[in-house]
Each structure stands twice: as C-alpha cells, then as structure tokens.
Design an enzyme around this catalytic site. Sequence first.
Site, short mmCIF file in Angstrom:
data_model
loop_
_atom_site.label_atom_id
_atom_site.label_comp_id
_atom_site.label_asym_id
_atom_site.label_seq_id
_atom_site.Cartn_x
_atom_site.Cartn_y
_atom_site.Cartn_z
N GLY A 47 -15.19 -63.99 21.91
CA GLY A 47 -14.29 -63.93 20.75
C GLY A 47 -13.07 -64.79 21.04
O GLY A 47 -11.92 -64.37 20.84
N ALA A 48 -13.34 -66.05 21.49
CA ALA A 48 -12.29 -66.87 22.12
C ALA A 48 -11.64 -67.90 21.20
O ALA A 48 -10.83 -68.69 21.68
CB ALA A 48 -12.90 -67.61 23.32
N TYR B 163 -6.42 -46.25 10.16
CA TYR B 163 -6.74 -46.95 11.41
C TYR B 163 -7.22 -45.99 12.51
O TYR B 163 -8.40 -45.81 12.71
CB TYR B 163 -5.56 -47.83 11.90
N GLU C 128 -18.18 -69.76 14.85
CA GLU C 128 -17.37 -70.56 13.91
C GLU C 128 -18.25 -71.59 13.20
O GLU C 128 -19.23 -72.06 13.76
CB GLU C 128 -16.24 -71.27 14.66
N GLY D 17 -6.90 -65.63 17.33
CA GLY D 17 -6.25 -64.35 17.61
C GLY D 17 -6.10 -64.04 19.09
O GLY D 17 -5.77 -64.91 19.91
N LEU E 259 -13.98 -59.42 20.31
CA LEU E 259 -14.67 -59.69 19.04
C LEU E 259 -14.06 -58.88 17.91
O LEU E 259 -13.70 -57.72 18.10
CB LEU E 259 -16.14 -59.29 19.13
N ALA E 260 -13.94 -59.49 16.75
CA ALA E 260 -13.65 -58.74 15.53
C ALA E 260 -14.61 -59.28 14.49
O ALA E 260 -14.55 -60.46 14.16
CB ALA E 260 -12.20 -58.94 15.10
P1 NAD Z 1 -9.73 -62.54 15.12
O1 NAD Z 1 -10.39 -62.41 13.79
O2 NAD Z 1 -8.56 -63.46 15.23
O3 NAD Z 1 -10.81 -63.03 16.23
C1 NAD Z 1 -12.12 -62.62 16.24
C2 NAD Z 1 -12.94 -63.47 17.20
O4 NAD Z 1 -14.27 -62.94 17.24
C3 NAD Z 1 -13.07 -64.94 16.81
O5 NAD Z 1 -13.07 -65.75 17.96
C4 NAD Z 1 -14.47 -64.99 16.16
O6 NAD Z 1 -15.12 -66.27 16.22
C5 NAD Z 1 -15.18 -63.99 17.05
N1 NAD Z 1 -16.41 -63.46 16.44
C6 NAD Z 1 -16.54 -62.71 15.33
N2 NAD Z 1 -17.86 -62.39 15.14
C7 NAD Z 1 -18.53 -62.95 16.17
C8 NAD Z 1 -19.90 -62.99 16.55
N3 NAD Z 1 -20.83 -62.36 15.84
N4 NAD Z 1 -20.23 -63.69 17.66
C9 NAD Z 1 -19.30 -64.35 18.39
N5 NAD Z 1 -18.00 -64.33 18.09
C10 NAD Z 1 -17.62 -63.64 16.99
O7 NAD Z 1 -9.40 -61.06 15.59
P2 NAD Z 1 -8.24 -60.39 16.48
O8 NAD Z 1 -7.29 -59.73 15.57
O9 NAD Z 1 -7.76 -61.29 17.54
O10 NAD Z 1 -9.10 -59.21 17.14
C11 NAD Z 1 -9.64 -59.26 18.45
C12 NAD Z 1 -9.63 -57.86 19.04
O11 NAD Z 1 -8.27 -57.42 19.18
C13 NAD Z 1 -10.33 -56.82 18.17
O12 NAD Z 1 -11.00 -55.90 18.98
C14 NAD Z 1 -9.17 -56.12 17.48
O13 NAD Z 1 -9.48 -54.81 17.05
C15 NAD Z 1 -8.16 -56.13 18.59
N6 NAD Z 1 -6.74 -55.92 18.17
C16 NAD Z 1 -6.21 -56.65 17.16
C17 NAD Z 1 -4.91 -56.40 16.76
C18 NAD Z 1 -4.27 -57.16 15.62
O14 NAD Z 1 -3.22 -56.72 15.13
N7 NAD Z 1 -4.83 -58.28 15.22
C19 NAD Z 1 -4.14 -55.41 17.42
C20 NAD Z 1 -4.70 -54.73 18.49
C21 NAD Z 1 -6.02 -54.98 18.85
#
Ligand code: NAD
Length: 398
Positions: A52-53, A239, A79, A56, A143-144
């Site tokens: 998930g690199a 949440y 992507e 975010g 991953l999200a």
């Molecule tokens: P984001 O949407 O920015 O990033 C998601 C990443 O997952 C991307 O790199 C995307 O390409 C990848 N992805 C999605 N589906 C995929 C798949 N099937 N195969 C491969 N890659 C896939 O999300 P984020 O907000 O950075 O979330 C990342 C983690 O951080 C999650 O677990 C989220 O719950 C957690 N988190 C987020 C927040 C927030 O406020 N954004 C706060 C705390 C924790």
Amino acid sequence: MPPQIVKRRSRGFICVNAHPEGCGKNVERWVDAVRGKISAGPAVPKNVLVIGASTGYGLASRIAAAWGCGAKTLGVFFERPPEGDKVATAGYYNTVALHALAKRDGLFAASINGDAFSDDIKRVTAEALRTQMGPVDLVIYSLASPKRTDPRTGAVHNSVLKPVGQAYTNRTIELDTEKVVNVTLQPANENEIADTVAVMGGDDWRRWMELLLQENLLAKGARTLAYSYIGPEITWPIYRDGTIGQAKKDLERVAGDLDAMLANKLGGNAWVSVNKAVVTQASAAIPVVPLYLSLLPMIMKKKNLEEGPLEQMLRMFTDFLCASQPIKLDKSRRLRLDDREMRTDVQAEVAALWPQVATENLRTITDFAGFQREFRGLFGFEVEGVDYEQPTETDLKW
Ligand code: NAD
C-alpha cells in the site's frame, strides 16, 4: 503521447484525474522533509517492504524508510497506469516521482503494481525480494481498499462504512453540495460486518507474513506494522465501534498472533500503530470524517501540533522504530502516534465548534477550504510551483 494540459476533473467532490507534476512536487516535498532526519543506529531498517506504498501513510512510510533510513524499499500498490491520452492515478505518478528521486539519490527502489490480496502478486513480490533485495527487516502493511477478492475462496468482499448495532445520526458535510446536513446511517447487517473485516481486518496481513516467513524472506528480528485509527468519541459510532472499527480490532488480534510467530521464529515483532486522522483518499470517504478534518488540522495548526502523514511517519521511525530504548507501547500493545490529536485541549476545541457548524458558517468557523485544498493536492492539483496552463508529459513510467 504528446504532452497535454491537465485540468482537474471532478465528479462531485472526488477528483477523477491526476496531475503528474503536482504529484511529483508532493513527493519531492516529502523527500526533502525527511532527508537526513533519522539518525543511524542498530534498529534502523535496511530492507523494507511496504504494502500500500503509493499514497497516504504507505507512501509516507516508504519515503521515511528510504530517505530517512537509507533503506532499500519494495512497494506494492494498485494503481491505474496512463493509457493513451488518459492520465494515470495519483499513486502511479507518485511512484514515478519516487523512482526518479531514488535513482538520483542512489537509493534502491522497486515497485509492483497489482492486487496485493491476490496470491499471484504475493508470489511476484516474494520473487522480487529474493532476486533483488534479500530478506526484509521491516514490513509495513498500509492497504486501504473498498474490496477484496479472496484468492482461496474466490469470494468478493465489499467493505461498508456503517455503524454496528444501532443507527447513528450526526452532522456531516455533504461534499458535493457543501451543505452541512444531519445524516442517519443505518446499522450494518452481519454479512456487511464480516465483509468489512475480510477486507480491512488482519487476514491478508497474516497471509503476507506467513508467506514471507515460509520463503525465508524475513530477516532475523524482522518487524511488521499495520495502521489503525481510534479518534474522538464523536466519531466512534461510525469509526471505532462501526464496521471499520471491527476490522481494526481484528487487525489488533492478528498483530498479537503475528507478534508471537515472529518472536518465536526470528526474535521479531508485529504491532499496530494508531495514527492521526489525515486527509487521504481513504479517510475522505468516511462519513462525518470530512467535517472532523475541516476542524482538527485548523485547531492543531494553531497550537503548532499539526502533522501530515510524512511528519507522523518521521515520528514513528525516530521515536519508536529506530529508537535505542525499548519501543513504548500502550496497554493494548499499540504504538500511539495519535497522542497530539487526542490531547484534551485539542479535542475540547473540536467538541466546542462541532455543534455550531452549519452550511452558512462552514467556510468561516471551519477550515473546509484547507480540507478541500489538501484533498485536491492528493491528486496533484492546486500544488504550489506547478503551472497548470502548461502541457505536461502524462505517459510516464518508472
Ligand atoms: P490511501 O488510500 O492513501 O492508501 C491506500 C493504499 O493501498 C494505496 O497505496 C493503494 O494503491 C493501496 N491499495 C488499495 N487496494 C489495493 C490492492 N487491492 N492491492 C494493492 N494495493 C492496494 O489510504 P491511507 O489513509 O493512507 O490508509 C492506509 C492505512 O492507514 C489504512 O489501514 C488506514 O485505515 C490507516 N489509517 C489511516 C488514517 C487516515 O486518517 N487516513 C488514520 C489512521 C490509520
């Protein structure tokens, strides 16, 4: 494809395209913010896999590992590449920029674009690690995703963002119309809860770690982290106590199992890190959260406490992962990076403003404009230093 002018296109609030130069500038800014900030020590990771690199927290983790620690990184993400005159997604362009900067700075970076939930991409990743990097000492699982196809059963699980047990009413910003409205969300049924846990819980993380262990691709003392969120009580019904919260509780349970497995086999660890709420593509999709994210950064900025994903990850590496003393965990064995967000004075200000927010004062008592700018920035738009009137190369590769 000749260079083309790329103007932001939106469907309602959501951006449906991305600007390569804008995404590139964002990555550059993060790289500059982390370079040389993490001091070398025995706990500094050298070989890092980030699942998930591309955007975010995962992208921020990767940049902190690479430019902060000098680590080799392998990133996995999903992507859309460019096709003809159709631009790629933001995460694709972020990765193009990351590779260009890594090459410039002599850092090893490899990326795999595909479905991380699939067996195929896990195998391809293992092969890439074996041939290009060797065993990893840190695995970040970030991953999200709205859905997951389980390769073992063929079942497609769709996650939902709903309360559990009872309906939940709260105010939210209707993003398309910029109106502050009361929204009532009906509770999820058992299947929806199970599906959300299947997508965002710990099952896939466990499969990744078991495979890497089995393939001897984890170094001695290897550590792994997945990310979670808790947030203030205002948001708990949707949440922490909602469907996504059930998935995060599952993630925490799996962290315990993986920790035992890694400790036993390699002297390693698995943890969940509770991160701060930040504007990402994933978080903006959660009901009520856009209103919270129009208030929280404004309040935290005023108190000089505000952090984005990069600052959070920088702190995760410096204060926790690379620190010489034992890692500080809460009583549920989690890293806490949400300490500043959860400060009583910060939350008191959020709570005081929350009931006052209405359509008429949305842009005066909240920083909705900042939230919107930040959100558009995720797609490379409204980024300082980019001339959006100029044609730009969109058919890019890393
Ligand atoms: P984001 O949407 O920015 O990033 C998601 C990443 O997952 C991307 O790199 C995307 O390409 C990848 N992805 C999605 N589906 C995929 C798949 N099937 N195969 C491969 N890659 C896939 O999300 P984020 O907000 O950075 O979330 C990342 C983690 O951080 C999650 O677990 C989220 O719950 C957690 N988190 C987020 C927040 C927030 O406020 N954004 C706060 C705390 C924790």
